[in-house]
Design an enzyme around this catalytic site. Sequence first.
Site, PDB file in Angstrom:
ATOM      1  CB  SER A 154      -0.851  -0.024   1.271  1.00 54.04           C
ATOM      2  OG  SER A 154      -1.447   1.228   1.488  1.00 54.04           O
ATOM      3  CE1 TYR A 178      -3.940  -2.474   5.797  1.00 52.39           C
ATOM      4  CE2 TYR A 178      -3.420  -0.183   5.305  1.00 52.39           C
ATOM      5  CZ  TYR A 178      -3.743  -1.459   4.874  1.00 52.39           C
ATOM      6  OH  TYR A 178      -3.865  -1.716   3.532  1.00 52.39           O
ATOM      7  CE  LYS A 182      -1.561  -4.277   3.579  1.00 54.59           C
ATOM      8  NZ  LYS A 182      -1.890  -5.602   3.048  1.00 54.59           N
TER       9      LYS A 182
END
Length: 368
Positions: A154, A178, A182
């Site tokens: 992302s 979050y 990644k």
Amino acid sequence: MKSSALSRIDLIVRALTYSQANAGIFRGEQMRILLCGGAGYIGCHTYATLSERGHQVAIADNFSNSSPEVLTRLRQLSGAPVPFHRLDLRDKPALEALFAQESFDAVIHFAALKAVGESCERPLDYFENNIGGTINLLQAMRGAGVRRLVFSSSATVYGDPEQVPVNEQARLQVTNPYGRTKLVVEELIGDLCRSDRDFRAANLRYFNPVGAHASGLIGEDPNGIPNNLMPYICQVAVGRREKLSVFGGDYPTVDGTGVRDYIHVVDLARAHADALDYLVRADRSLTVNLGTGRGISVLELANAFSSASGREIPYQIVERRPGDVAEVYADPGLAQQLLGWRAEYDVDAMCRDAWRWQSMNPQGYQGG
Ligand code: NAD
Ligand code: UFG
């Protein structure tokens, strides 16, 4: 049946028309591909693209953020049963059993929890699901000798970038749990590539995926109140929400609202197929941005949606959302150079297709 719902015949006609129009466009080596998290928004669009290209594709998902109805829709689209395994990546024995039972040439790994706010409240759940689940997957792949992976990364790994457009050399920094998952997974994959000379991986850094398949059969269907802009606008347009809250009107941007790089999910799906071809053809790993290279503000997107749908999008400017940055858009040049990929759909197409999906499925997959 509600007048807005699809009739069975309509669905079948659309599916047949679609698969005929896309038959025979397969380019690279035909592969057996496992899509972990393939019942989700980006995964199901990628399933459609890979099937069109002649690959044999299977989905593994625990439906923690998706609906079994997706499988029915994909069957309608592809005209064939969808190989499916109900499975949680945290369940290592189940994963190993799957890899013992089936052979795969490659895995595309979409499965993750993705709500930024929730990740701040429950970081351990995010670490367990997104990092722990990935480690189980990598171990199961290793046990079965599967050495090609495409990972859903992302633009969040760039945090608040120092300059835009952002290229892959930009400093990596994360601002929430979050995002950390990644970045950590990209690093784990890098270590694995260095330790196993035959392992090939593609880290695909998505910017802001929006839109839906042209058939209107599959699209984005978030649970509860949408966190993201496009699904929120769609629900305002279809009458499920009263008005859009625009988070901040005083950013140093074109009109004071946040600017992002929205990319059509069908363009994104195609990039996965191209990345797999690259892993085979070039026999190298890669990390690339996937965006259009064009920044669009919140109000520009709302206006484009209004034109595409013919519906007014009432809005109110409210406080900035904590953690948001003013402006992020991609330099997508490396993806073009390595994969020959570039986004084809513009913002009007994104809005038109998102609206087709939402208006054909006002309650999402729940409407049946
Ligand atoms: P999604 O939630 O629609 O799809 C993810 C799928 O993974 C869901 O079907 C969910 O049920 C499944 N899943 C989650 N944890 C699982 C587990 N432990 N075992 C099995 N299945 C599991 O999300 P999406 O928008 O399709 O995103 C796909 C990937 O792309 C995610 O990794 C996400 O972090 C990443 N990504 C998404 C965006 C975006 O804006 N949509 C942007 C950048 C990156
Ligand atoms: N926004 C609003 N109102 C809303 C929702 C969003 O004004 O109801 C604004 C935001 O403030 C931002 C823009 O719309 O300026 C886009 O917000 P999104 O939540 O749609 O997208 P983000 O860029 O914040 O984040 C998304 C994903 C992240 C991912 C990132 C980059 O949610 O997980 O794209 O890929 F990391």
